[in-house]
Design an enzyme around this catalytic site. Structure first.
Site, PDB file in Angstrom:
ATOM      1  N   ASP A   1      -3.341 -18.613   2.419  1.00  0.00           N
ATOM      2  CA  ASP A   1      -4.424 -19.351   1.749  1.00  0.00           C
ATOM      3  C   ASP A   1      -5.004 -20.418   2.680  1.00  0.00           C
ATOM      4  O   ASP A   1      -6.228 -20.584   2.786  1.00  0.00           O
ATOM      5  CB  ASP A   1      -3.952 -19.957   0.416  1.00  0.00           C
ATOM      6  CG  ASP A   1      -2.567 -20.602   0.497  1.00  0.00           C
ATOM      7  OD1 ASP A   1      -1.873 -20.434   1.521  1.00  0.00           O
ATOM      8  OD2 ASP A   1      -2.181 -21.296  -0.469  1.00  0.00           O
TER       9      ASP A   1
ATOM     10  N   ASP B   1     -12.055  -8.685   5.967  1.00  0.00           N
ATOM     11  CA  ASP B   1     -13.399  -8.716   5.383  1.00  0.00           C
ATOM     12  C   ASP B   1     -14.026 -10.095   5.603  1.00  0.00           C
ATOM     13  O   ASP B   1     -15.223 -10.204   5.909  1.00  0.00           O
ATOM     14  CB  ASP B   1     -13.358  -8.381   3.889  1.00  0.00           C
ATOM     15  CG  ASP B   1     -13.606  -6.898   3.624  1.00  0.00           C
ATOM     16  OD1 ASP B   1     -13.209  -6.064   4.472  1.00  0.00           O
ATOM     17  OD2 ASP B   1     -14.206  -6.558   2.583  1.00  0.00           O
TER      18      ASP B   1
ATOM     19  N   ASP C   1      -5.987  -6.887   5.011  1.00  0.00           N
ATOM     20  CA  ASP C   1      -7.140  -6.215   4.400  1.00  0.00           C
ATOM     21  C   ASP C   1      -8.176  -7.249   3.962  1.00  0.00           C
ATOM     22  O   ASP C   1      -9.374  -7.136   4.241  1.00  0.00           O
ATOM     23  CB  ASP C   1      -6.626  -5.402   3.199  1.00  0.00           C
ATOM     24  CG  ASP C   1      -7.646  -4.417   2.671  1.00  0.00           C
ATOM     25  OD1 ASP C   1      -8.757  -4.327   3.237  1.00  0.00           O
ATOM     26  OD2 ASP C   1      -7.338  -3.722   1.687  1.00  0.00           O
TER      27      ASP C   1
ATOM     28  N   LYS D   1       3.007 -15.643   3.044  1.00  0.00           N
ATOM     29  CA  LYS D   1       2.979 -16.530   1.878  1.00  0.00           C
ATOM     30  C   LYS D   1       4.430 -16.786   1.497  1.00  0.00           C
ATOM     31  O   LYS D   1       4.862 -16.585   0.365  1.00  0.00           O
ATOM     32  CB  LYS D   1       2.174 -15.843   0.762  1.00  0.00           C
ATOM     33  CG  LYS D   1       1.925 -16.673  -0.461  1.00  0.00           C
ATOM     34  CD  LYS D   1       0.959 -17.824  -0.236  1.00  0.00           C
ATOM     35  CE  LYS D   1       0.900 -18.682  -1.494  1.00  0.00           C
ATOM     36  NZ  LYS D   1       0.258 -19.986  -1.249  1.00  0.00           N
TER      37      LYS D   1
ATOM     38  N   TYR E   1       0.811  -1.221   0.000  1.00  0.00           N
ATOM     39  CA  TYR E   1       0.000   0.000   0.000  1.00  0.00           C
ATOM     40  C   TYR E   1       0.846   1.274   0.000  1.00  0.00           C
ATOM     41  O   TYR E   1       0.347   2.366   0.233  1.00  0.00           O
ATOM     42  CB  TYR E   1      -0.958  -0.006   1.199  1.00  0.00           C
ATOM     43  CG  TYR E   1      -2.041  -1.053   1.059  1.00  0.00           C
ATOM     44  CD1 TYR E   1      -1.718  -2.410   1.023  1.00  0.00           C
ATOM     45  CD2 TYR E   1      -3.377  -0.699   0.940  1.00  0.00           C
ATOM     46  CE1 TYR E   1      -2.691  -3.374   0.885  1.00  0.00           C
ATOM     47  CE2 TYR E   1      -4.360  -1.666   0.805  1.00  0.00           C
ATOM     48  CZ  TYR E   1      -3.997  -2.994   0.777  1.00  0.00           C
ATOM     49  OH  TYR E   1      -4.975  -3.959   0.631  1.00  0.00           O
TER      50      TYR E   1
END
Ligand code: NAD
Length: 346
Positions: A218, A246, A242, A185, A134
């Site tokens: 994942d 959600d 982020d 990851k 970001y």
């Protein structure tokens, strides 16, 4: 004790609607706070092209104990430039490196998973909030041609990763949690992943009392749906946080229920609901104010006003149990009726 000074940035769309109720609830809680409202947002930007006034961020940092924000985003503003400058600007100028997002199910009725109880969903995601993907680093080459290339850089500093991982361990200790999970990851994103892994090992060694877990992001997404009960505190980078938050919001009933704090310990920190400005329902008395109200309670707890915070959390819980809910979580109340019910049941 002197009153805590709160800067209020309601912002755009439903941000204005839900923050009005968060303020009413804060007043009803008896908290010794005083509010100063700022008009930063789309209306102001469209009127005078100002996103953040000169010295705006230093005013927040030096003149206030905390910031309570609504949401920023308006379809009238191209690329939402004002939202980016205000929201990402606050996170970066105030150096709010830990984005703390509780994922707490208040009632089985709200969870989309079957046979899921509040004991099954009760953890906190701590998202790195100042770097990662970001930072707006990168570039586009040969734009508009068949050979166009877009590069978006993922920035991870030792200092940035170290402080957010340390924050996660400290948060766990302060909240009586026994486990912290770091998610990355590193099997595919090897450079950033290696740094996260090495910091995790080093800082983790300082917290022998806390159990350490690791999952690739994942696998974590799957486990959050299949077996969320195992999690207590999760720390991850900006992008993964982020997305995962959600998913976390969905587990607790949707975006309207989710609260967050953007924190730098010892400095002016900012609290906001996880949702955006929701132009599709703005101005229609449909927005769920609970995420904003729960964010206000997080702010009080952060400022040491724990009893007042607990009163607000208890009133939200009563509202859920008595089905005083907005349509997004299966109720029939409007924003106003739901917010007023909570304020009057503190
Ligand atoms: N922190 C922020 O300020 C923030 C966060 C996300 C999105 N945004 C901005 O908000 C605008 C809209 O974005 P979006 O639609 O992707 O996300 P959004 O969160 O605004 O809305 C997503 C969906 O959830 C619903 N929803 C959101 N909050 C709700 C609430 N409190 N009660 C009931 N329903 C609710 C909306 O009606 C919509 O259908 C965009 O400009 C976006 O950039 C801002």
């Amino acid at each position: 004790m002197s009153k805590k000074k709160i800067a209020v940035l309601a912002g755009d769309g439903i941000g204005k609607e839900v923050i009005a109720h968060a303020i009413d609830v804060l007043r009803a809680s008896g908290a010794e706070v005083e509010f100063t409202e700022f008009d930063w947002g789309a209306d102001r930007y469209l009127r005078d092209s100002v996103t953040v006034p000169a010295d705006g961020f230093s005013l927040l940092a030096n003149g206030f104990d905390a910031v309570l924000a609504g949401a920023f985003g308006d379809p009238r503003v191209q690329f939402n430039i004002h939202a980016r400058e205000i929201l990402l600007g606050m996170r970066s100028h105030l150096d709010l490196y830990a984005n703390v997002r509780p994922v707490k199910l208040l009632d089985s009725l709200l969870c989309p998973l079957k046979d899921c109880s509040p004991e099954d969903v009760n953890f906190t995601i701590i998202r790195e909030n100042t770097e990662g993907m970001y930072g707006d680093l990168g570039g586009v080459f040969k734009r508009g041609t068949a050979d166009e290339i877009a590069v978006q850089e993922d920035v991870n500093t030792w200092k940035g990763v170290e402080r957010v991982i340390r924050y996660a361990f400290e948060h766990a200790r302060q909240h009586g949690r026994r486990r912290v999970l770091m998610s990355d990851k590193s099997n595919a994103l090897t450079h950033a992943g290696s740094l996260w892994q090495r910091v995790w090992q080093e800082v983790g060694g300082e917290y022998p009392d806390i159990e350490k877990q690791h999952m690739y992001v994942d696998a974590l997404a799957l486990a959050m749906v299949r077996a969320p009960r195992q999690f207590e505190v999760i720390v991850t980078n900006n992008l993964f946080g982020d997305i995962l938050t959600d998913l976390g919001a969905a587990l607790q009933g949707g975006l309207g229920m989710a609260a967050s704090g953007n924190i730098h310990p010892g400095r002016t920190s900012m609290f906001e609901p996880v949702h955006g400005s929701a132009p599709d329902i703005a101005g229609r008395d449909l927005a769920n104010p609970m995420g904003a109200i729960a964010s206000a309670a997080m702010m009080l707890a952060h400022l040491g006003l724990t009893q007042e915070a607990a009163r607000i959390d208890a009133a939200i819980l009563s509202a859920v149990r008595q089905r005083k809910l907005t349509p997004d979580v299966g109720g029939t109340l409007g924003t106003r009726a739901c917010g007023e019910w909570i304020a009057s049941h503190i």
